[in-house]
Design an enzyme around this catalytic site. Structure first.
Site, PDB file in Angstrom:
ATOM      1  N   CYS A 105       0.832  -0.976   0.103  1.00  0.00           N
ATOM      2  CA  CYS A 105       0.078  -0.056   0.086  1.00  0.00           C
ATOM      3  C   CYS A 105       1.012   1.205  -0.051  1.00  0.00           C
ATOM      4  O   CYS A 105       1.551   1.331   0.950  1.00  0.00           O
ATOM      5  CB  CYS A 105      -0.755  -0.020   1.220  1.00  0.00           C
ATOM      6  SG  CYS A 105      -1.985   1.240   1.379  1.00  0.00           S
ATOM      7  N   CYS A 119     -10.702  10.223   8.757  1.00  0.00           N
ATOM      8  CA  CYS A 119      -9.415   9.948   8.175  1.00  0.00           C
ATOM      9  C   CYS A 119      -8.392  10.616   8.985  1.00  0.00           C
ATOM     10  O   CYS A 119      -8.347  11.909   9.136  1.00  0.00           O
ATOM     11  CB  CYS A 119      -9.177   9.960   6.577  1.00  0.00           C
ATOM     12  SG  CYS A 119      -7.575   9.538   6.143  1.00  0.00           S
TER      13      CYS A 119
HETATM   14  N1  SAH Z   1      -7.268   9.109  -0.870  1.00  0.00           N
HETATM   15  C1  SAH Z   1      -7.623   7.676  -1.227  1.00  0.00           C
HETATM   16  C2  SAH Z   1      -6.705   6.696  -0.815  1.00  0.00           C
HETATM   17  C3  SAH Z   1      -6.389   6.480   0.657  1.00  0.00           C
HETATM   18  S1  SAH Z   1      -7.533   6.373   1.864  1.00  0.00           S
HETATM   19  C4  SAH Z   1      -9.163   7.464  -0.801  1.00  0.00           C
HETATM   20  O1  SAH Z   1      -9.844   8.199  -0.132  1.00  0.00           O
HETATM   21  O2  SAH Z   1      -9.703   6.525  -1.421  1.00  0.00           O
HETATM   22  C5  SAH Z   1      -7.547   4.486   1.956  1.00  0.00           C
HETATM   23  C6  SAH Z   1      -8.999   3.789   2.398  1.00  0.00           C
HETATM   24  O3  SAH Z   1      -8.986   4.085   3.675  1.00  0.00           O
HETATM   25  C7  SAH Z   1     -10.359   4.879   1.893  1.00  0.00           C
HETATM   26  O4  SAH Z   1     -11.089   3.852   1.361  1.00  0.00           O
HETATM   27  C8  SAH Z   1     -10.645   5.563   3.220  1.00  0.00           C
HETATM   28  O5  SAH Z   1     -12.249   5.382   3.238  1.00  0.00           O
HETATM   29  C9  SAH Z   1     -10.305   4.457   4.103  1.00  0.00           C
HETATM   30  N2  SAH Z   1     -10.027   4.935   5.542  1.00  0.00           N
HETATM   31  C10 SAH Z   1      -9.521   6.232   6.023  1.00  0.00           C
HETATM   32  N3  SAH Z   1      -9.568   6.417   7.211  1.00  0.00           N
HETATM   33  C11 SAH Z   1      -9.912   5.064   7.899  1.00  0.00           C
HETATM   34  C12 SAH Z   1     -10.186   4.770   9.000  1.00  0.00           C
HETATM   35  N4  SAH Z   1      -9.927   5.520  10.263  1.00  0.00           N
HETATM   36  N5  SAH Z   1     -10.698   3.283   9.216  1.00  0.00           N
HETATM   37  C13 SAH Z   1     -11.029   2.683   8.154  1.00  0.00           C
HETATM   38  N6  SAH Z   1     -10.888   2.987   6.740  1.00  0.00           N
HETATM   39  C14 SAH Z   1     -10.440   4.355   6.709  1.00  0.00           C
HETATM   40 FE1  SF4 Z   2      -8.566   9.477   1.227  1.00  0.00          FE
HETATM   41 FE2  SF4 Z   2     -10.186  11.339   2.315  1.00  0.00          FE
HETATM   42 FE3  SF4 Z   2      -8.124  10.234   3.644  1.00  0.00          FE
HETATM   43 FE4  SF4 Z   2      -7.576  12.107   1.897  1.00  0.00          FE
HETATM   44  S1  SF4 Z   2      -8.549  12.493   3.716  1.00  0.00           S
HETATM   45  S2  SF4 Z   2      -6.487  10.077   2.169  1.00  0.00           S
HETATM   46  S3  SF4 Z   2      -9.142  11.493   0.505  1.00  0.00           S
HETATM   47  S4  SF4 Z   2      -9.854   9.109   3.060  1.00  0.00           S
END
Ligand code: SAH
Ligand code: SF4
Length: 344
Positions: A105, A119
């Site tokens: 990843c 996130c």
């Molecule tokens: N920016 C991109 C890729 C990185 S995030 C995107 O948003 O798709 C990768 C995945 O992790 C995304 O599907 C997001 O919804 C998930 N994700 C983010 N924070 C998370 C959390 N705290 N627990 C579980 N999944 C999470």
């Molecule tokens: Fe992906 Fe949203 Fe986290 Fe950016 S803020 S890495 S778009 S899940």
């Protein structure tokens, strides 16, 4: 000033060397040494003319982003922290799966401006868009650190940052990862995950890689609450872009759906999610929320997670629960955040 070798695709390197008065074919020779033979020291590239080798350091740098540390989880997940200079660092996570699957990843940005509420990366404003070389470098460094008998089988752009907010570097890195002159990986084994920057989704289609979309809400109201980008490109537009991807590639879209207690985990939402996605050839990946400090969100109970998944299965969706990997080393989805280099 010399340039980072790993940021060049082969055609771009040919052009660059020609602009420096060198022969075009030197580019593919360099690619062969660096990616084919894994030789990073120009002194060891014996078929290069001495005069070319002597000037090389004026044009190109071959150093990979240094690994600050590698942590191994008790489930076998490995997390790598890379030094990008300027007090910035970024993470990659290597996740073992069944049947010899080993997924890397990778990150595309330090921080992320899209500010999805749940996130951890999104808590930090964008600090840097990675160069193509810094993305290729994550893969290369991990490869060099792995025992010979272990092969990275898949790459997912699901680490820190939004790949479609940094498209040039992301697709250039994919070019090198998949080129026969580069690492020769299959495009079908690379997945680009986006939060839904709709006008950029055709770039994923064009690249021949797999599309994953972070849906995380079954209607506009909830999705806009947890993912502000939905206000700019609402669900209807996102679904249209996903349908086009599926039509053009004949591949399934992966919808990622984070289960947040009391926010996205109701039975009604499971049904709504099914109806929203049923026309699109797709898989749904449900991801129980990985908790982190100050998010204000919680992971649903095991019972709720099962009921949600079972309802989707009952309706006929193809659904997988993403196993939480590397939680003990803070490497699980959405737990990555390292805007500052760790000093301890
Ligand atoms: N920016 C991109 C890729 C990185 S995030 C995107 O948003 O798709 C990768 C995945 O992790 C995304 O599907 C997001 O919804 C998930 N994700 C983010 N924070 C998370 C959390 N705290 N627990 C579980 N999944 C999470
Ligand atoms: Fe992906 Fe949203 Fe986290 Fe950016 S803020 S890495 S778009 S899940």
């Amino acid at each position: 000033m010399s340039q980072d070798f790993y940021s060049f695709t082969l055609p771009k390197l040919e052009e660059y060397l020609e602009s420096k008065g060198e022969k075009k074919f030197r580019a593919s020779q360099l690619f062969k040494w660096v990616y084919g033979h894994r030789t990073l020291d120009p002194e060891k590239m014996t078929n290069l003319a001495k005069s070319f080798r002597d000037n090389l350091s004026e044009h190109l740098r071959f150093g990979l982003p240094p690994v600050i540390f590698e942590k191994i989880s008790n489930d076998g997940t490995r997390k790598y922290l890379f030094d990008l200079g300027d007090n910035l660092s970024v993470e990659s996570v290597l996740i073992p799966g069944s049947g010899g699957r080993l997924t890397l990843c990778v990150s595309s940005e330090v921080g992320c401006n899209l500010a999805c509420k749940f996130c951890y990366t999104g808590k930090q404003k964008l600090k840097k868009r990675l160069t193509a070389g810094e993305i290729v470098g994550q893969y290369y460094q991990v490869l060099l650190k792995l025992p010979e008998d272990l092969k990275i089988t898949n790459i997912v752009f699901m680490g820190m940052g939004e790949p479609l907010d940094n498209p040039q570097a992301v697709f250039d890195s994919i070019e090198t990862l998949t080129s026969t002159h580069g690492f020769g990986l299959s495009r079908k084994k690379i997945t680009v995950s986006t939060s839904g920057i709709v006008p950029m989704i055709p770039l994923i289609t064009k690249s021949g890689t797999r599309l994953a979309v972070s849906l995380n809400g079954s209607n506009n109201e909830v999705r806009s609450e947890v993912m502000p980008i939905n206000k700019r490109w609402p669900i209807e537009q996102l679904m249209e872009a996903c349908q086009s991807y599926a039509d053009e590639t004949r591949e399934k879209v992966t919808f990622e759906y984070v289960l947040l207690k009391g926010v996205t985990d109701s039975m009604d939402q499971a049904r709504e999610l099914y109806h929203l996605t049923k026309k699109i050839p797709c898989k749904i990946n449900i991801i129980p929320f990985n908790e982190h400090p100050e998010s204000g969100y919680f992971r649903p109970s095991e019972g709720t997670i099962h009921r949600f998944q079972n309802e989707l299965i009952r309706l006929g969706a193809q659904v997988l629960r993403r196993k939480t990997m590397g939680r003990d080393i803070y490497a699980a989805c959405g737990q990555l955040t390292t805007a500052q280099k760790k000093t301890s």
